[in-house]
Motif scaffolding. Sequence first.
Motif, PDB file in Angstrom:
ATOM      1  N   LEU A 105       0.853  -1.177   0.000  1.00 53.80           N
ATOM      2  CA  LEU A 105       0.000   0.000   0.000  1.00 53.80           C
ATOM      3  C   LEU A 105       0.892   1.230   0.000  1.00 53.80           C
ATOM      4  CD1 LEU A 105      -2.533  -1.111   2.753  1.00 53.80           C
ATOM      5  CD2 LEU A 105      -3.109  -0.741   0.352  1.00 53.80           C
ATOM      6  N   GLN A 106       0.579   2.167  -0.864  1.00 57.05           N
ATOM      7  CA  GLN A 106       1.330   3.416  -0.930  1.00 57.05           C
ATOM      8  C   GLN A 106       0.472   4.518  -0.328  1.00 57.05           C
ATOM      9  OE1 GLN A 106       4.316   3.101  -3.002  1.00 57.05           O
ATOM     10  NE2 GLN A 106       5.111   4.964  -2.051  1.00 57.05           N
ATOM     11  N   GLN A 107       1.027   5.200   0.658  1.00 62.00           N
ATOM     12  CA  GLN A 107       0.270   6.286   1.274  1.00 62.00           C
ATOM     13  C   GLN A 107       0.362   7.532   0.410  1.00 62.00           C
ATOM     14  OE1 GLN A 107       0.925   7.057   5.464  1.00 62.00           O
ATOM     15  NE2 GLN A 107       0.421   9.219   5.215  1.00 62.00           N
ATOM     16  N   TYR A 140      -4.656   5.246   0.685  1.00 60.24           N
ATOM     17  CA  TYR A 140      -3.732   4.147   0.439  1.00 60.24           C
ATOM     18  C   TYR A 140      -4.102   3.432  -0.852  1.00 60.24           C
ATOM     19  CZ  TYR A 140      -1.929   4.944   5.102  1.00 60.24           C
ATOM     20  OH  TYR A 140      -1.346   5.524   6.203  1.00 60.24           O
ATOM     21  N   ARG A 186      -7.483   0.574  -4.444  1.00 57.13           N
ATOM     22  CA  ARG A 186      -7.195   1.263  -3.191  1.00 57.13           C
ATOM     23  C   ARG A 186      -7.991   0.674  -2.040  1.00 57.13           C
ATOM     24  NH1 ARG A 186     -10.729   3.444  -6.454  1.00 57.13           N
ATOM     25  NH2 ARG A 186     -12.599   4.514  -5.691  1.00 57.13           N
ATOM     26  N   GLY A 207      -3.909   2.802   7.493  1.00 59.43           N
ATOM     27  CA  GLY A 207      -2.588   2.971   8.098  1.00 59.43           C
ATOM     28  C   GLY A 207      -2.672   3.239   9.584  1.00 59.43           C
ATOM     29  N   ARG A 220       5.056   3.428   2.625  1.00 59.14           N
ATOM     30  CA  ARG A 220       4.447   2.216   2.097  1.00 59.14           C
ATOM     31  C   ARG A 220       4.237   1.220   3.229  1.00 59.14           C
ATOM     32  NH1 ARG A 220       8.143  -0.776  -2.060  1.00 59.14           N
ATOM     33  NH2 ARG A 220       7.094  -2.660  -1.352  1.00 59.14           N
TER      34      ARG A 220
END
Length: 288
Positions: free
Chosen positions: A3-5, A18, A76, A87, A103
């Motif tokens: 997951l990329q913030q 995310y 997402r 997160g 991430r």
Amino acid sequence: MHLQQTKRGSRETGGPQYYFHDLTEDVSHYLRLKRAVPVALVTPYGATPSKFMAISKDAKLSSERKVIQGSVGHDRIQQAAAGESIGEAIRRWYNLPSGDFERIDVEIDTLDEEFYLIPVGYKYAVQSRRAVIKRPEFPLSFTDEKQSQLWRKQLRHVKDRHPEMWRWSLHEICRVAAAHTKGSGVANVDEKDLLRASGPLSVMGVELGPYVKKGYDCEGKFQFLDFEPYDVPVEIKKASSDFKYQQKRYSPEQLSRVVILCVKHNLVNVPPNVDVVELQALCSAQHH
């Protein structure tokens, strides 16, 4: 998979979001097919229900939380009805330090028509190194065959903090277990008698609720170390092999997540998402 913030500097406009990256083919295909998939977050104790939703890149949730056509362009995790971002939930459950994630590395299992999201690592935006999160494997199991690291740490914690209560609790657990063994001299002992162990188990961080006739036997609450309390259904059995996979008896909102509390563990091939607490094994812990 990770997951990329995003939106790290825009909390006033909705907070961190995310996006999924590098989804496996089977996960990606399932998400395209369903367009929106409920997410169960795997915590240090095991899976727990959540209000998060995995949303396909070509879909979005309406104000009524219905899946409609969208154009975000990214798979997402959406906060949906949850009161925090994914997160923040991971940080809270795993007691991670504050800060913005760059991430979060994850694994995904598909069970109960949900994505079981398993955090396995993370990196903060201000750090150069990635930290590892150990994947829980039967985290609430304590048997002769399997004694989880979480249980072992909790027992040491109780023994160090409250040695007299630790000894009393294990003595009482041994006494309850002995009444269910051959040669005890007590006939026709019902499995509900195992609830006599609820007092000593509470010292160990396990609370058992009322025994009920419908659905699961009782609700359990595990409070280990410095982690948050964890609610999970508990099935009471003399022998773990008496357990039948009872998900159909539970409400649709519940996961197929359960802890079996038994005197003797003899269930071969324990299903995923099922833990076993064996009183005879806990009794033996006093000698270690």
